[in-house]
Design a protein around this motif. Structure first.
Motif, mmCIF file in Angstrom:
data_model
loop_
_atom_site.group_PDB
_atom_site.id
_atom_site.type_symbol
_atom_site.label_atom_id
_atom_site.label_comp_id
_atom_site.label_asym_id
_atom_site.label_seq_id
_atom_site.Cartn_x
_atom_site.Cartn_y
_atom_site.Cartn_z
ATOM 1 N N SER A 263 0.832 -1.212 0.000
ATOM 2 C CA SER A 263 0.000 0.000 0.000
ATOM 3 C C SER A 263 0.860 1.253 0.000
ATOM 4 O O SER A 263 0.533 2.249 -0.664
ATOM 5 N N ALA A 264 1.987 1.233 0.746
ATOM 6 C CA ALA A 264 2.891 2.389 0.743
ATOM 7 C C ALA A 264 3.505 2.595 -0.637
ATOM 8 O O ALA A 264 3.658 3.732 -1.103
ATOM 9 N N GLU A 267 0.936 4.197 -2.921
ATOM 10 C CA GLU A 267 0.764 5.632 -2.643
ATOM 11 C C GLU A 267 1.879 6.463 -3.258
ATOM 12 O O GLU A 267 1.632 7.517 -3.845
ATOM 13 N N TYR A 270 1.440 6.569 -7.022
ATOM 14 C CA TYR A 270 0.333 7.484 -7.346
ATOM 15 C C TYR A 270 0.827 8.929 -7.360
ATOM 16 O O TYR A 270 0.524 9.698 -8.281
ATOM 17 N N LYS A 271 1.609 9.297 -6.355
ATOM 18 C CA LYS A 271 2.150 10.660 -6.302
ATOM 19 C C LYS A 271 3.115 10.916 -7.455
ATOM 20 O O LYS A 271 3.224 12.039 -7.941
ATOM 21 N N ALA A 278 0.146 1.897 -9.597
ATOM 22 C CA ALA A 278 -0.408 2.267 -8.297
ATOM 23 C C ALA A 278 -1.745 1.569 -8.069
ATOM 24 O O ALA A 278 -2.015 1.030 -6.986
ATOM 25 N N ILE A 282 -2.456 -1.214 -5.156
ATOM 26 C CA ILE A 282 -3.415 -0.939 -4.072
ATOM 27 C C ILE A 282 -4.508 -2.001 -4.064
ATOM 28 O O ILE A 282 -5.044 -2.356 -3.006
ATOM 29 N N ILE A 304 -6.824 5.067 0.962
ATOM 30 C CA ILE A 304 -6.108 5.528 -0.230
ATOM 31 C C ILE A 304 -6.655 4.905 -1.501
ATOM 32 O O ILE A 304 -6.547 5.487 -2.585
ATOM 33 N N ILE A 308 -6.807 6.518 -5.564
ATOM 34 C CA ILE A 308 -6.075 5.936 -6.695
ATOM 35 C C ILE A 308 -7.039 5.428 -7.758
ATOM 36 O O ILE A 308 -6.806 5.582 -8.959
#
Length: 514
Positions: A263-264, A267, A270-271, A278, A282, A304, A308
């Protein structure tokens, strides 16, 4: 020197980006094999269940211990149930050491599910004094992690420092029970340094573990995931992504479903703007959270995932618009090929008829070549049928079919084929064009064509003029040159000719077709 630094930074960034792409590709391959790692774990669990059903009370504690260990990062409900049974078995055996061991294991599972109060309550019932160092070290390590996690959860200027201080004290107690230089000592030291913003020390310890120690899959996942936080703090997302990709692969290989690395990673990607990966990661993280069954992890991933997912929908719409553009280009090229085929076929037929009516055929052919190139500006109205076919593929979600066709498009090659077709047709109609053209120059200035070449760029300009296209702008558009380039070609040719400049184009127009 400044430019050398820029070049170095650019090269380093490119290399790191390539490494990241390679790691993500490797992660995708490991995800594809995920089921096989799960099956291996389930086979180990099944073996413990068979042993448990055998009714051998002598090894019952060891069997329950194995089941608890296999389930603790795999399925929460089963981990909790078998650890409770482990605790009950420890009470039945009347062993204070085994009771403490079981309670420590239960605390780990409770903490993994986000049940902080229950974790601390379980640990509070343990009398640490007199227990083996290994149990005491696990006891203090779990207390340290619980305090650090509470500090992260609260994120309060008053309470968080209190929890950090308590976590530090428990880390010190755990380290005192481990051997300097072993995995537990270095990891705890790195974790404490990271939590207290002593990032240089954290980087040294955690990097040493990754580079110089042979770690289990679980140890690798925990260490790489923890170190990634250092690079997030220092705004180096590419390095953090690499570490989280390694951690995620290690989690999959150990069939760990209680994990935060995936999950990290999602994220951060995604950024970064990598929406496709991403979204895939997720989804994997949510699948693991649901499979494990811990409420806290599902909430964390669920916070999150919608963000996404929304970005992916937007990205799909953008890709759809892009595919429409590509499909239009494909349609145009397809129509162009069809037009060329039809034109060539009709021309051959007219060449046969031309023997009976030479004068009339010459006129038709000369007008026809002009139409041959001007038709490119009129083909938009003829692409509807192919466009509908492409839209149908989009509607039926056969997107890969469109991508394969797009990847085969080579506009440069198509343009060269266009020129080659024109050259063949023109030379057939004006077989003496090059010879007569060269008669307007001295020997040293004559055009020399390469082997297999029918016309070159200079000859092609005047071939179009012979066909009645005198507009420089139109010639530039047909040949994909700038207007200045056409002017320069014409000026250079006329300047070398023995024919006066003002007479040169008239001479060109006097060259007759067959």
């Amino acid at each position: 020197m400044f430019f050398l630094v820029l070049i170095y930074i650019s090269a380093t960034s490119s290399l790191w980006a390539a490494q990241t792409d390679s790691l993500l590709q490797a992660l995708n391959e490991v995800i594809a094999e995920k089921e096989s790692f799960t099956e291996a774990k389930e086979e180990r669990i099944a073996a413990y269940h068979r042993a448990l059903r055998s009714g051998n009370d002598h090894n019952r504690f060891q069997i329950l211990q194995g089941l608890s260990e296999e389930y603790k990062t795999f399925i929460y409900d089963s981990a909790f149930a078998y650890t409770i049974r482990l605790q009950q078995e420890a009470y039945r055996l009347g062993s204070a050491e085994k009771i403490a061991y079981a309670k420590v294991k239960l605390a780990f599972i409770l903490l993994s599910s986000g049940m902080f109060k229950e974790t601390l309550d379980s640990l509070a019932t343990i009398r640490v004094k007199g227990l083996p160092d290994s149990i005491r070290m696990d006891y203090y390590s779990i207390l340290a992690r619980a305090c650090y996690d509470l500090g992260d959860f609260d994120r309060d200027r008053f309470y968080t420092p209190i929890y950090i201080a308590k976590g530090n004290a428990y880390v010190d107690s755990a380290r005192s029970l481990s051997k300097p230089g072993d995995y537990a000592y270095l990891y705890l030291n790195g974790l404490k340094s990271l939590k207290n913003e002593n990032t240089a020390m954290a980087l040294a310890d955690l990097t040493e573990l990754l580079d110089s120690y042979t770690l289990t899959h679980h140890q690798l996942a925990v260490t790489a995931s923890t170190l990634s936080y250092y690079y997030v703090l220092h705004n180096e997302p590419e390095k953090a992504i690499d570490l989280l990709a390694q951690a995620a692969m290690a989690d999959i290989r150990s069939a760990t479903r209680e994990t935060s690395a995936m999950s990290a990673l999602a994220e951060l990607l995604y950024k970064k703007g990598d929406i496709l990966n991403a979204y895939n990661y997720i989804q994997q993280a949510m699948e693991d959270a649901v499979f494990y069954g811990a409420r806290q992890r599902k909430v964390q991933v669920g916070s999150i995932l919608p963000v996404i997912a929304a970005a992916r929908l937007t990205n799909v719409e953008e890709q759809r618009r892009m595919w429409l553009v590509y499909s239009t280009a494909i349609t145009l090229l397809s129509v162009l090929v069809i037009v060329f085929a039809v034109i060539t076929y009709k021309q051959l037929k007219k060449r046969k008829v031309a023997e009976k009516a030479l004068q009339e055929a010459n006129k038709i052919k000369e007008e026809y070549i002009g139409y041959y190139f001007n038709v490119n500006s009129e083909y938009l109205g003829k692409i509807e049928a192919i466009k509908k076919a492409v839209e149908m593929k989009l509607m039926t979600k056969k997107i890969d079919d469109i991508r394969f066709v797009i990847n085969d498009i080579n506009l440069k090659k198509e343009r060269e084929a266009l020129y080659n077709s024109f050259d063949k047709v023109f030379v057939k109609l004006f077989p003496d064009f090059v010879t007569i053209f060269n008669s307007y120059f001295r020997d040293e200035d004559k055009v020399v064509l390469k082997e297999g070449q029918l016309l070159n760029a200079e000859l092609r300009i005047f071939a179009l003029i012979r066909m009645g296209i005198h507009d420089t702008e139109k010639i530039a558009r047909i040949l994909d040159y700038s207007i200045n380039t056409i002017y320069n070609y014409k000026a250079r040719i006329k300047g070398r000719s023995i024919v006066p400049n003002e007479e040169f184009e008239k001479k060109i127009m006097m060259i007759h077709a067959l």
